[in-house]
Design a protein around this motif. Structure first.
Motif, PDB file in Angstrom:
ATOM      1  N   UNK A   1      39.423  47.552  43.117  1.00 49.36           N
ATOM      2  CA  UNK A   1      38.187  46.844  43.434  1.00 49.36           C
ATOM      3  C   UNK A   1      37.234  46.693  42.238  1.00 49.36           C
ATOM      4  N   UNK A   2      37.104  47.689  41.342  1.00 48.06           N
ATOM      5  CA  UNK A   2      36.187  47.481  40.200  1.00 48.06           C
ATOM      6  C   UNK A   2      36.610  46.304  39.310  1.00 48.06           C
ATOM      7  N   UNK A   3      37.928  46.069  39.222  1.00 51.93           N
ATOM      8  CA  UNK A   3      38.403  44.944  38.405  1.00 51.93           C
ATOM      9  C   UNK A   3      37.792  43.637  38.895  1.00 51.93           C
ATOM     10  N   UNK A   4      37.680  43.515  40.213  1.00 57.84           N
ATOM     11  CA  UNK A   4      37.150  42.278  40.801  1.00 57.84           C
ATOM     12  C   UNK A   4      35.678  42.113  40.433  1.00 57.84           C
ATOM     13  N   UNK A   5      34.920  43.203  40.538  1.00 60.91           N
ATOM     14  CA  UNK A   5      33.500  43.145  40.180  1.00 60.91           C
ATOM     15  C   UNK A   5      33.336  42.762  38.715  1.00 60.91           C
ATOM     16  N   UNK A   6      34.172  43.344  37.859  1.00 63.39           N
ATOM     17  CA  UNK A   6      34.065  43.072  36.422  1.00 63.39           C
ATOM     18  C   UNK A   6      34.457  41.624  36.106  1.00 63.39           C
ATOM     19  N   UNK A   7      35.469  41.115  36.816  1.00 66.20           N
ATOM     20  CA  UNK A   7      35.894  39.731  36.595  1.00 66.20           C
ATOM     21  C   UNK A   7      34.791  38.763  37.035  1.00 66.20           C
ATOM     22  N   UNK A   8      34.142  39.077  38.144  1.00 69.44           N
ATOM     23  CA  UNK A   8      33.035  38.252  38.615  1.00 69.44           C
ATOM     24  C   UNK A   8      31.888  38.291  37.602  1.00 69.44           C
ATOM     25  N   UNK A   9      31.567  39.500  37.102  1.00 70.39           N
ATOM     26  CA  UNK A   9      30.481  39.629  36.124  1.00 70.39           C
ATOM     27  C   UNK A   9      30.798  38.863  34.840  1.00 70.39           C
ATOM     28  N   UNK A  10      32.086  38.723  34.530  1.00 68.85           N
ATOM     29  CA  UNK A  10      32.484  37.975  33.331  1.00 68.85           C
ATOM     30  C   UNK A  10      32.540  36.476  33.600  1.00 68.85           C
ATOM     31  N   UNK A  11      32.209  36.073  34.825  1.00 66.82           N
ATOM     32  CA  UNK A  11      32.144  34.648  35.162  1.00 66.82           C
ATOM     33  C   UNK A  11      33.504  33.991  35.305  1.00 66.82           C
ATOM     34  N   UNK A  12      34.517  34.769  35.655  1.00 65.07           N
ATOM     35  CA  UNK A  12      35.872  34.208  35.728  1.00 65.07           C
ATOM     36  C   UNK A  12      36.137  33.541  37.076  1.00 65.07           C
ATOM     37  N   UNK A  13      37.157  32.698  37.081  1.00 62.67           N
ATOM     38  CA  UNK A  13      37.592  32.054  38.317  1.00 62.67           C
ATOM     39  C   UNK A  13      38.525  32.967  39.099  1.00 62.67           C
ATOM     40  N   UNK A  14      39.213  33.859  38.392  1.00 64.28           N
ATOM     41  CA  UNK A  14      40.144  34.711  39.111  1.00 64.28           C
ATOM     42  C   UNK A  14      40.918  35.684  38.248  1.00 64.28           C
ATOM     43  N   UNK A  15      41.846  36.356  38.906  1.00 66.44           N
ATOM     44  CA  UNK A  15      42.664  37.397  38.295  1.00 66.44           C
ATOM     45  C   UNK A  15      44.120  37.107  38.638  1.00 66.44           C
ATOM     46  N   UNK A  16      44.979  37.122  37.625  1.00 67.36           N
ATOM     47  CA  UNK A  16      46.415  36.924  37.867  1.00 67.36           C
ATOM     48  C   UNK A  16      47.181  38.094  37.273  1.00 67.36           C
ATOM     49  N   UNK A  17      48.040  38.674  38.064  1.00 63.57           N
ATOM     50  CA  UNK A  17      48.849  39.793  37.583  1.00 63.57           C
ATOM     51  C   UNK A  17      50.304  39.523  37.933  1.00 63.57           C
ATOM     52  N   UNK A  18      51.204  40.180  37.214  1.00 64.27           N
ATOM     53  CA  UNK A  18      52.616  39.941  37.474  1.00 64.27           C
ATOM     54  C   UNK A  18      53.055  40.720  38.714  1.00 64.27           C
ATOM     55  N   UNK A  19      53.541  39.968  39.706  1.00 68.99           N
ATOM     56  CA  UNK A  19      54.008  40.580  40.949  1.00 68.99           C
ATOM     57  C   UNK A  19      55.170  41.517  40.652  1.00 68.99           C
ATOM     58  N   UNK A  20      55.206  42.648  41.349  1.00 73.39           N
ATOM     59  CA  UNK A  20      56.322  43.562  41.206  1.00 73.39           C
ATOM     60  C   UNK A  20      56.172  44.543  40.063  1.00 73.39           C
ATOM     61  N   UNK A  21      55.264  44.279  39.132  1.00 73.42           N
ATOM     62  CA  UNK A  21      55.085  45.252  38.046  1.00 73.42           C
ATOM     63  C   UNK A  21      53.608  45.462  37.746  1.00 73.42           C
ATOM     64  N   UNK A  22      52.793  45.420  38.787  1.00 79.86           N
ATOM     65  CA  UNK A  22      51.372  45.768  38.661  1.00 79.86           C
ATOM     66  C   UNK A  22      51.010  46.639  39.858  1.00 79.86           C
ATOM     67  N   UNK A  23      50.257  47.679  39.583  1.00 86.23           N
ATOM     68  CA  UNK A  23      49.828  48.557  40.673  1.00 86.23           C
ATOM     69  C   UNK A  23      48.530  48.023  41.259  1.00 86.23           C
ATOM     70  N   UNK A  24      48.457  48.006  42.575  1.00 85.76           N
ATOM     71  CA  UNK A  24      47.256  47.542  43.253  1.00 85.76           C
ATOM     72  C   UNK A  24      46.728  48.672  44.121  1.00 85.76           C
ATOM     73  N   UNK A  25      45.635  49.272  43.657  1.00 88.77           N
ATOM     74  CA  UNK A  25      45.015  50.302  44.482  1.00 88.77           C
ATOM     75  C   UNK A  25      44.145  49.607  45.525  1.00 88.77           C
ATOM     76  N   UNK A  26      44.273  49.988  46.769  1.00 87.66           N
ATOM     77  CA  UNK A  26      43.400  49.497  47.845  1.00 87.66           C
ATOM     78  C   UNK A  26      43.380  47.980  47.965  1.00 87.66           C
ATOM     79  N   UNK A  27      44.525  47.368  48.272  1.00 87.48           N
ATOM     80  CA  UNK A  27      44.598  45.904  48.343  1.00 87.48           C
ATOM     81  C   UNK A  27      43.613  45.283  49.339  1.00 87.48           C
TER      82      UNK A  27
END
Lengths: 293, 293
Positions: free
Chosen positions: B243-269
């Motif tokens: 969840x903090x990644x999302x807040x930081x991405x929003x604060x950086x004015x980004x449109x979104x976040x893309x990660x590689x499926x199957x090789x990224x850990x997602x805490x608390x989806x």
């Protein structure tokens, strides 16, 4: 030349210098004047240093005033144009396009989709398409270009040379992505890759990472490596170092600075040498493969 | 298994979790416990969160106490080991080597000459050479691994997909240099490459660059792209978002976040999805070539 006006001296037309920030535009202007050439500064609002601009014949301008530039440059007898100094990538509205630029808008919009290098070479092409000759520091003032070998007394150790080689290899790999021209490598470990923040902010980041324990290589380890992008137009935006670079490298705890000889601008080499010796760091011009004489 | 001790349940030996910082170690521990597995946390001093560690069977340890780890792990009946959570690259003296590590010193010194990936895979090998089995989050808790497609309601636009593809290509190019696993690309322009500072500090840098006008792409433009390094041991140090990644991405004015499926850990989806929808940004799992279902 047919464009020559009475104001030009030494058989050459006057040199138009489009000035961004920092001291490089003035080093270039001084070098041209030393050769007896008349210079006219086009000082970019928001970037050029107003206190220094006044010492030269100058016109203040917004980045997008290409039509105005062409009129004044013709009246001043300028055919050669140099683009030098720092300028952040502008937003489209910030360039304040005049009518001439508005007519070129499809071309300008395409430029803005690419990286900095793409933008700069496109701007260079725009000048050439309108009858100007784009000239670079190498042509105007070869003494501002980094030579091979050390500036100052220190030399890199073998471990520093390994860091230099790794840094150059990384810059080669990132070059097609049109990003920064500088990296910091310490003990074979990449500490930072320069983005739009510039070399000064990148070095401040390394200093901070060291300070807060995120990187733990010993002080006096690591090299700032700078290189022009592959295929970069060597007349525009060559990487540059000046005395502040040395202070920042010392503050970041580095062993030294390596730049590619022949394609890096060096403002005030004597002051750089003195600063490097005092900071006990090396400054060396290497070839793109990483060796320095 | 011969190593099984009375403490182990569900037919499996206990799982040793070597805990760095952040919440991921606890997400992994909870997932293992949900499966009826006993866990023993080896909390790294200076990194693991003391307030959360106490909720689990645990032992505090310095990074270099490999001999001690082996003794306790044997007594606890652990054969499987997971390494998870954030840890900055330590300096050699900071790992506080015990006798076992001192005996391995030539190997350890070689590890320290490489990048993080080199260091981590070397540490993994050390565990395996001493009879432990290194297990990754994918094996322990597949529900912690990023799926293909969006989390939350938003989807990337075509321009975002172009930024994602460019980001993945850049990460591929820098992968052999064993540096960051994340970049920010906006409107085809690379805004930042992650170094040892971590994703949070890189995003803070992008926010600052936007704030002070060094980058001028519109707010709501740009993508944080994260990918595992090529050939990375998928059992150690997969890239992660929370969840903090999302807040930081929003604060950086980004449109979104893309990660590689199957090789990224997602805490608390679920919390990530809620945060993304509220921040009006997308979060998507893509394949390494940049497409997401």
């Amino acid at each position: 030349m047919s464009e020559q006006r009475p104001g030009a001296s030494n058989g050459e037309a006057a040199l138009a210098i489009i000035c961004g920030g920092g001291s490089l535009p003035f080093a270039l202007a001084d070098a041209a004047v030393r050769r007896g050439r008349r210079v006219v500064l086009f000082a970019l609002r928001g970037w050029a240093d107003p206190e220094r601009v006044v010492a030269y014949p100058h016109h203040w301008t917004w980045m997008g005033q290409f039509g105005r530039f062409m009129r004044i440059a013709a009246a001043e007898g300028c055919r050669d144009v140099a683009l030098i100094g720092s300028v952040a990538r502008p937003s489209l509205w910030q360039i304040r396009p005049d009518f001439r630029v508005l007519r070129l808008m499809p071309q300008v919009l395409r430029l803005f989709r690419g990286g900095d290098d793409h933008l700069q070479s496109g701007i260079g092409r725009m000048f050439e398409q309108h009858g100007f000759r784009l000239v670079g520091p190498k042509e105007i003032a070869p003494e501002l270009v980094m030579p091979h070998g050390p500036i100052g007394a220190r030399l890199p150790r073998d471990r520093d040379r390994a860091d230099i080689a790794r840094g150059l290899a990384l810059l080669n790999a990132t070059s097609p992505f049109d990003i920064g021209q500088a990296v910091v490598v310490a003990d074979n470990h990449v500490l930072a890759v320069e983005g739009p923040e510039g070399t000064d902010r990148m070095l401040a980041r390394v200093a901070e990472l060291r300070h807060n324990g995120r990187i733990r290589t010993a002080v006096g380890t690591g090299v700032l490596v700078k290189a022009a992008k592959l295929g970069q137009d060597q007349r525009i935006d060559l990487p540059a170092i000046g005395p502040p670079t040395i202070d920042e490298a010392r503050a970041a705890g580095l062993a030294g600075v390596a730049v590619v000889a022949g394609s890096t601008i060096v403002a005030e080499p004597e002051r750089i040498a003195a600063a490097a010796d005092q900071a006990k760091i090396f400054v060396i011009g290497v070839d793109a493969g990483g060796t320095g004489r």
